[in-house]
Enzyme design. Structure first.
Site, PDB file in Angstrom:
ATOM      1  CG  ASN A   1      82.848  48.365 -11.293  1.00  0.00           C
ATOM      2  OD1 ASN A   1      83.953  47.927 -10.962  1.00  0.00           O
ATOM      3  ND2 ASN A   1      82.604  48.877 -12.493  1.00  0.00           N
TER       4      ASN A   1
ATOM      5  CB  SER B   1      90.126  49.648 -14.657  1.00  0.00           C
ATOM      6  OG  SER B   1      89.497  49.529 -13.389  1.00  0.00           O
TER       7      SER B   1
ATOM      8  CG  ASN C   1      87.304  50.550  -9.986  1.00  0.00           C
ATOM      9  OD1 ASN C   1      87.050  51.594  -9.393  1.00  0.00           O
ATOM     10  ND2 ASN C   1      86.470  49.994 -10.854  1.00  0.00           N
ATOM     11  CB  THR C   2      94.010  48.888 -10.934  1.00  0.00           C
ATOM     12  OG1 THR C   2      93.187  47.706 -10.954  1.00  0.00           O
ATOM     13  CG2 THR C   2      95.441  48.492 -10.644  1.00  0.00           C
TER      14      THR C   2
ATOM     15  CE  LYS D   1      86.407  49.119 -21.784  1.00  0.00           C
ATOM     16  NZ  LYS D   1      85.625  47.956 -21.307  1.00  0.00           N
TER      17      LYS D   1
ATOM     18  CG  ASN E   1      86.997  51.101 -18.343  1.00  0.00           C
ATOM     19  OD1 ASN E   1      86.066  50.798 -17.607  1.00  0.00           O
ATOM     20  ND2 ASN E   1      88.098  50.370 -18.440  1.00  0.00           N
TER      21      ASN E   1
END
Length: 359
Positions: free
Chosen positions: A118, A191, A193-194, A233, A262
């Site tokens: 994702n 993450s 994705n940022t 995390k 993650n």
């Protein structure tokens, strides 16, 4: 609506369900859960919670199996997940302002490896809507003394439009908002994705962020007459030196625990499969060993007693036991729920209970 099916039927229904676009199926599921929670229809996915209490970070966890953040970003379905038998549920990641996330398509199944990729990008409705949903949840009123409620973790991050140099501002804004409502708060710096988010795991950036968060927590603890534990995390794509630095920084700033891990950027385990080269974080079975490795390194660096939540690649009770053997205290699942259905919650909790009874 995959999670609304009894686990006995899930295997039969999954091929049909996987015919939907992954994100569309995800949204249909959450819509269904939101509509049916706290109604008689919730019996379709409800299960007795396995009692396996553990004290961790000053909290009493009803059992050692939780839901990982990312599935319910807007905190719409807390009561539905409580009904599935989780000991704790983590919702978010929430950012101060609502944002659409990355362009679609941005979620891809790799069923040959029980995996997902994702690149959602913290798509969420923002802090105000998130807190409104949290406050609607009834799970803390259910069960009474004989059935202690599950715990709720609230996971916070930064907006994509916020420069990385101002990231601390976003984390503090979110911490201020979620603190009164959380059993624990998770600082998500992992993450992929940022843009540049993972740079916050580096020595100086992490030191500055956790210093600011720890200072704000002292103010909030006094204001709200409660001391909510703070977890951080981290990613699986870290070497031993990086893990050691993170461990030392967590302890230096009085963090209460760490969540490992993650999603991963590595693609070795899925090379050659359809969608394998899509950008984003890979979750599910392929991240299992990397996650367990980081957990083991953290345990060695942090010593006994420092809380570790293990997440990544749990698709069976045996996988949950392996996380505990690596050094985790409790575990979380996400991708396994998509591939195995709600029956995985009870299977994992029972496996950990049996394992503990043998010790």
């Amino acid at each position: 609506m995959p999670l609304l099916l009894p686990s006995s039927l899930y295997g039969l229904a999954r091929p049909f369900l996987f015919g939907f676009d992954p994100e569309h199926a995800h949204e249909l599921t959450l819509d269904g859960l939101a509509r049916t929670q706290n109604t008689p229809l919730a019996c379709a996915y409800s299960a007795p919670r396995v009692s396996d209490p553990i004290q961790l970070a000053g909290l009493s966890f009803p059992n050692r199996v939780g839901l990982a953040a990312g599935l319910d970003k807007n905190a719409r379905c807390i009561d539905a997940f409580a009904a599935m038998g989780f000991g704790f549920v983590e919702v978010g990641t929430v950012t101060p302002k609502g944002q659409p996330g990355n362009p679609k398509p941005r979620m891809f199944r790799l069923p040959q490896r029980d995996a997902l990729i994702n690149r959602l990008g913290f798509n969420n409705e923002g802090l105000e809507a998130f807190l409104a949903n949290v406050q609607k949840a009834r799970f803390r009123k259910a069960g009474g003394a004989a059935r202690p409620p599950m715990l709720l973790g609230l996971n916070i991050g930064k907006n994509a439009a916020t420069p990385i140099e101002r990231a601390v501002d976003d984390y503090l804004a979110c911490l201020d908002g979620v603190y009164p409502h959380a059993d624990y708060v998770t600082i998500n710096i992992s993450s992929p994705n940022t843009a540049n988010l993972r740079s916050l795991q580096s020595d100086e950036a992490l030191d500055a962020l956790l210093g600011a968060v720890a200072e704000r927590r002292e103010t909030l603890a006094t204001r709200h007459a409660k001391r909510a534990p703070l977890f951080v995390k981290i990613a699986p794509d870290l070497d031993k030196t990086q893990v050691a630095v993170i461990a030392a920084t967590l302890k230096r700033h009085g963090m209460d625990g760490v969540i490992a891990t993650n999603t991963t950027l590595a693609r070795d385990a899925v090379k050659g499969l359809p969608h394998a080269e899509e950008a984003g974080g890979l979750s599910g079975a392929p991240v299992r060993e990397a996650s367990n490795g980081v957990i083991a390194q953290l345990r060695a660096a942090l010593g006994a007693g420092f809380p570790i939540i293990g997440v990544g690649g749990i698709l069976s009770g045996a996988d949950a036991k392996a996380k505990i053997a690596a050094g985790a205290d409790v575990v979380q699942i996400y991708t396994g729920l998509i591939y195995r259905g709600p029956g995985l919650v009870r299977e994992a909790a029972q496996a950990l209970l049996r394992d503990r009874s043998k010790a």
